[in-house]
Design an enzyme around this catalytic site. Structure first.
Site, PDB file in Angstrom:
ATOM      1  N   CYS B  77       0.835  -1.212   0.000  1.00 37.45           N
ATOM      2  CA  CYS B  77       0.000   0.000   0.000  1.00 37.45           C
ATOM      3  C   CYS B  77       0.868   1.260   0.000  1.00 37.45           C
ATOM      4  O   CYS B  77       1.573   1.521  -0.963  1.00 37.45           O
ATOM      5  CB  CYS B  77      -0.983  -0.028   1.168  1.00 37.45           C
ATOM      6  N   HIS B 175      -3.878  -4.919  -0.089  1.00 32.76           N
ATOM      7  CA  HIS B 175      -3.426  -5.460   1.183  1.00 32.76           C
ATOM      8  C   HIS B 175      -3.504  -6.985   1.163  1.00 32.76           C
ATOM      9  O   HIS B 175      -4.572  -7.543   1.418  1.00 32.76           O
ATOM     10  CB  HIS B 175      -4.297  -4.923   2.325  1.00 32.76           C
ATOM     11  N   GLU B 177      -2.529  -8.960   3.307  1.00 27.36           N
ATOM     12  CA  GLU B 177      -2.847  -9.417   4.675  1.00 27.36           C
ATOM     13  C   GLU B 177      -4.338  -9.307   4.979  1.00 27.36           C
ATOM     14  O   GLU B 177      -4.790  -9.804   6.002  1.00 27.36           O
ATOM     15  CB  GLU B 177      -2.007  -8.632   5.691  1.00 27.36           C
TER      16      GLU B 177
END
Lengths: 252, 193
Positions: B77, B175, B177
């Site tokens: 990001c 992202h 994650e």
């Protein structure tokens, strides 16, 4: 060209660290464990989760922090926490514990500058403003405290103000539609959406799969939130996603 | 394997740590130069504003450190944007690892670009073993245009670089994650480089 998917968001009500509404999954060990439910929804293909904390005790902040930490360790999709945020410190605790966004409702009505402060401190993408409103005499009136107290503001005007103050998303619940399972407030959603430059989450009224399709196609909502149809597995999320794809709605 | 997550004044470091934990990967969150240099792989996460974050990195000499790393580095990001040459956000000179500008979305689009969007033109190794048009989670208002270093393209009004790769440097605008199983696969791809 735009391939951004419409989001499906289950909402979980939390009291004292446990989910409140009954949950009806076949092979779940503990229907009250928010982390287990979160994991289940995540596996089913939920795009995001919202936790709404309705704890009223002094332990509230500590319990909510623990909950957020546990959930964050178990799932890898974004989640929003609301119901416990009335000052910057509350948001800081939740975001540090692993929440992706916080939502504010009554606190933003009582002190609108809170939204400016949250956006400045953490960034707009962390700030969801939740609004409850009811259609009365042709106007959508905003309520606070879980729909109990009218605040004398009109939805569209209030939502725009929240956007200007730095909200990253608006989560609007139509009190007329909530609990009816008769569909979302599509006409008003479309109107509200046309006034906003930030994403709009539709809430209140989901009962059947075509209600979701309508919220996206007629209401132009960016996301749709629901609770009981998911908790009681009336509409399994994978079935809903397949249906929406067939209807030409872009979903993950 | 030692993984270092660069610790600085940015959000979402904990999310990256949680994701690695879920994959059963040991890691340290650190701003210690020796520890970062000695690690097998480095993750440079980030949510925040470009100019203040760059100023912070400089104040800790992390800017030079990141540029000179030889092991695989993954920016996420804002981390990816800061690895580019310049960002319109705060008129910021960035690390210059990728010779690309970072621009703000314009037009009728809702900003930030928030939610799940799909990947096209994916390149190995970072985006290996993914089903076609996999969806990943984005939250950003600035973007890197489609370019020769792109490892994937996403469409939001225009095509932009959803991921970059060059030499030992890798980056995702989305992202991983927070991107469910797809994100986990991408992290695994990076970890097995």
């Amino acid at each position: 060209m735009n391939n951004l998917a419409k989001r499906i968001i289950p909402c979980l009500d939390i009291r004292n660290g446990r989910t409140v509404k009954g949950v009806n999954f076949v092979d779940i060990r503990d229907a009250g464990d928010p982390a287990e439910l979160a994991q289940r929804y995540s596996q089913q293909g939920a795009d995001e989760l919202v936790f709404l904390d309705i704890t009223a005790s002094h332990e509230k902040r500590k319990l909510l922090k623990q909950l957020v930490e546990t959930v964050a360790a178990r799932i890898n999709i974004p989640f929003t926490v609301g119901g416990g945020v009335s000052e910057l410190a509350d948001a800081d605790v939740l975001l540090s514990a692993g929440a992706d966004k916080v939502s504010v409702n009554s606190a933003a009505i009582l002190r609108p500058a809170l939204v400016d402060e949250l956006a400045q401190q953490f960034g707009s993408q962390f700030v969801v403003v939740a609004i409850d409103a009811r259609l009365e005499n042709g106007q959508w009136q905003v309520y606070r405290n879980g729909g109990r107290i009218p605040v004398g503001r009109e939805l569209f005007d209030y939502a725009r103000e929240m956007q200007e103050r730095g909200a990253g998303e608006i989560l609007w619940t139509s009190m007329n539609h909530d609990g009816t399972q008769g569909g979302f407030a599509n006409e008003a959603l479309a109107q509200l959406n046309s006034l906003l430059k930030i994403p709009l989450i539709a809430s209140g009224g989901a009962g059947k799969m075509d209600h979701f399709a309508d919220a996206f196609r007629k209401g132009n909502a960016d996301a749709a939130l629901a609770a009981s149809v998911f908790h009681y597995n009336t509409i399994p999320i994978p079935v809903l996603k397949t249906y929406l794809k067939e209807q030409g709605v872009i979903v993950r | 394997m030692n993984i270092a997550i660069i610790k600085y004044n940015a959000g979402n470091i904990k999310s990256v740590s949680n994701a690695l934990q879920q994959l059963g990967v040991n890691h340290a969150i650190t701003d210690n130069a020796d520890e970062i240099r000695a690690s097998d792989k480095v993750i440079f996460p980030g949510v925040g504003e470009a100019s203040t974050t760059m100023a912070y990195l400089k104040s800790k000499n992390l800017d030079l450190l990141i540029r000179e790393l030889k092991q695989p580095v993954l920016g996420i990001c804002l981390g990816m944007q800061l690895m580019c040459s310049y960002s319109e956000e705060g008129d910021t000179l960035c690390l210059g690892i990728f010779d690309q500008p970072v621009k703000r979305f314009a037009g009728d689009l809702k900003i930030p670009h928030m939610g799940w969007n799909s990947l096209a033109e994916t390149r190995k190794p970072l985006l290996a073993d993914l089903p076609e048009h996999s969806f990943v989670y984005f939250v950003h208002s600035y973007y890197v245009p489609a370019c020769r270093d792109a490892a994937a393209i996403t469409y939001y009004g225009i095509p932009f670089s959803a991921a970059l790769q060059k030499d030992n440097f890798f980056a995702t605008q989305f992202h991983p994650e927070k991107s469910g199983d797809t994100g986990a696969q991408i992290l695994k791809n990076f970890l097995s480089l």
